[in-house]
Enzyme design. Structure first.
Site, PDB file in Angstrom:
ATOM      1  CG  ASN A   1     -46.034  32.224  12.001  1.00 42.33           C
ATOM      2  OD1 ASN A   1     -46.792  32.794  12.800  1.00 42.33           O
ATOM      3  ND2 ASN A   1     -46.208  30.967  11.647  1.00 42.33           N
TER       4      ASN A   1
ATOM      5  CG  ASP B   1     -46.186  36.181  15.647  1.00 41.92           C
ATOM      6  OD1 ASP B   1     -46.107  35.072  15.095  1.00 41.92           O
ATOM      7  OD2 ASP B   1     -46.729  36.363  16.743  1.00 41.92           O
TER       8      ASP B   1
ATOM      9  NE  ARG C   1     -44.277  36.338  23.342  1.00 45.12           N
ATOM     10  CZ  ARG C   1     -44.663  35.247  22.662  1.00 45.12           C
ATOM     11  NH1 ARG C   1     -45.943  34.957  22.540  1.00 45.12           N
ATOM     12  NH2 ARG C   1     -43.765  34.469  22.096  1.00 45.12           N
TER      13      ARG C   1
ATOM     14  N   GLY D   1     -50.497  34.216  20.741  1.00 44.19           N
ATOM     15  CA  GLY D   1     -51.109  34.371  19.420  1.00 44.19           C
ATOM     16  C   GLY D   1     -51.232  35.871  19.181  1.00 44.19           C
TER      17      GLY D   1
HETATM   18  O1  MRU Z   1     -45.153  32.440  20.630  1.00 48.16           O
HETATM   19  P1  MRU Z   1     -46.571  32.373  20.149  1.00 48.16           P
HETATM   20  O2  MRU Z   1     -47.231  31.075  20.468  1.00 48.16           O
HETATM   21  O3  MRU Z   1     -47.385  33.573  20.577  1.00 48.16           O
HETATM   22  O4  MRU Z   1     -46.442  32.449  18.549  1.00 48.16           O
HETATM   23  C1  MRU Z   1     -47.627  32.504  17.814  1.00 48.16           C
HETATM   24  C2  MRU Z   1     -47.453  32.390  16.359  1.00 48.16           C
HETATM   25  O5  MRU Z   1     -46.360  32.364  15.830  1.00 48.16           O
HETATM   26  C3  MRU Z   1     -48.711  32.427  15.556  1.00 48.16           C
HETATM   27  O6  MRU Z   1     -48.554  31.715  14.355  1.00 48.16           O
HETATM   28  C4  MRU Z   1     -49.068  33.887  15.224  1.00 48.16           C
HETATM   29  O7  MRU Z   1     -49.057  34.671  16.379  1.00 48.16           O
HETATM   30  C5  MRU Z   1     -50.409  33.995  14.585  1.00 48.16           C
HETATM   31  S1  MRU Z   1     -51.743  33.645  15.727  1.00 48.16           S
HETATM   32  C6  MRU Z   1     -53.157  33.808  14.811  1.00 48.16           C
END
Ligand code: MRU
Length: 330
Positions: A227, A217, A80, A45
């Site tokens: 996202n 993101d 990441r 997240g």
């Molecule tokens: O790969 P992830 O699970 O980290 O991806 C997360 C997302 O795409 C969320 O929608 C984004 O980080 C927003 S979290 C408030």
């Protein structure tokens, strides 16, 4: 439920890989463990990895000096690539004037909690008093180390008395929706229905979806939004059905250096997350970019931003930092 915290000489985190079957609290005591927790999505997240990375820098500074510290900071920053919150938080900690990294990390964390509350309040006017909302991936408290962004808006509206029913996409391949969003909605007492990602369009056609809300993101100056993979298709389906598509995100998710989403780095993850037969060739992007023209509005801690984004988004860069009480010292 806290997803990230400072834990003496370590950084504590809730292992999101184990949810919902087990609530496992872990401690990262080295830079390797910080980087590994981020890469394997034990901590995930966008805002949560920012807060975790910030605490990680404070830990790295206790363990390493000079060139070794600089290399460690770089490794955390690059763990990441898509969520800009991680690089933003690391850079902010490294730039803090007094060099007190632990205090700056705690400040970022306290601000995130406050920001999430403001995002939740700003979204209230966008939801009907009764209706159905579709969301993708997981954007609740565990994804932000605060109250959550998109899911935080839904939970805030539920607490304010709105009678919302959530349709949660399972979110292939790592099932953040099925595992984490459904868990957080259960905890919050919000009625919810799980669907496979491919069912989002028919849900819009047949289940009276009033709005879609997702997190982000990284958002470029024209509103193009990276996202979780699948968001782009959800946005296209929402536009086709005339359903508003909202993105809830803090200012730290906006990358004002990018004119469009074409410059957003998209993380590609291991084929094994998707592959069934051993020899299959696999394309496994973890994120996609939804064009800004498909976004009805952004919900930020500064309020609701509407198009044209080339005017409203860059304006966000100049807003003063919100005042948040200093967090208690550990
Ligand atoms: O790969 P992830 O699970 O980290 O991806 C997360 C997302 O795409 C969320 O929608 C984004 O980080 C927003 S979290 C408030």
């Amino acid at each position: 439920m806290e997803s990230v915290w400072s834990d003496g000489d370590a950084v504590g985190y809730l292992d999101q890989r184990a949810l919902p079957q087990a609530i496992k609290r872990e401690r990262a005591t080295s830079v390797d463990e910080i980087v590994d927790a981020i890469r394997t999505l034990a901590v995930r997240g966008a805002p949560a990895i920012g807060v975790f990375g910030a605490y990680g820098i404070a830990l790295a500074a206790r363990l390493h000096a000079d060139d070794a510290f600089a290399a460690a900071a770089q490794r955390i920053r690059a763990a990441r690539p898509t969520a800009v919150n991680l690089a933003w938080a690391v850079d902010r900690v490294l730039a803090c004037a007094d060099g007190d990294y632990a205090a700056e990390a705690a400040r970022i964390h306290a601000e995130q909690r406050d920001i999430d509350r403001r995002i939740g309040s700003a979204a209230l006017e966008l939801f009907p008093s009764r209706g159905s909302i579709l969301t993708h991936c997981n954007t609740g408290p565990i994804a932000t180390a605060g109250a959550g962004t998109a899911l935080g808006c839904i939970i805030a509206a539920h607490r304010a008395g709105k009678r919302l029913h959530v349709f949660a996409d399972e979110t292939r391949p790592l099932l953040q929706g099925a595992r984490l969003t459904m868990f957080e909605l259960r905890e919050a007492g919000v009625p919810a229905t799980l669907l496979v990602d491919g069912a989002a369009a028919i849900a819009m056609e047949r289940k009276n979806i009033d709005a879609v809300i997702v997190g982000a993101d990284r958002i470029a100056s024209n509103g193009d939004t990276a996202n979780k993979i699948g968001t782009y298709g959800v946005a296209i389906a929402a536009a086709h059905h005339g359903i508003p598509f909202y993105v809830a995100a803090p200012r730290s998710t906006f990358d004002f250096s990018l004119a469009t989403g074409a410059g957003i780095p998209i993380e590609e993850r291991a084929p094994g997350e998707v592959r069934i037969a051993a020899d299959d060739d696999v394309y496994n992007p973890a994120f996609d970019v939804t064009p800004g023209r498909l976004v009805t509005a952004f919900i930020t801690e500064y309020g609701v931003l509407r198009p044209p984004y080339l005017e409203s988004v860059p304006g966000l860069a100049d807003r003063p930092r919100l005042l948040v009480p200093e967090p208690a010292r550990a």
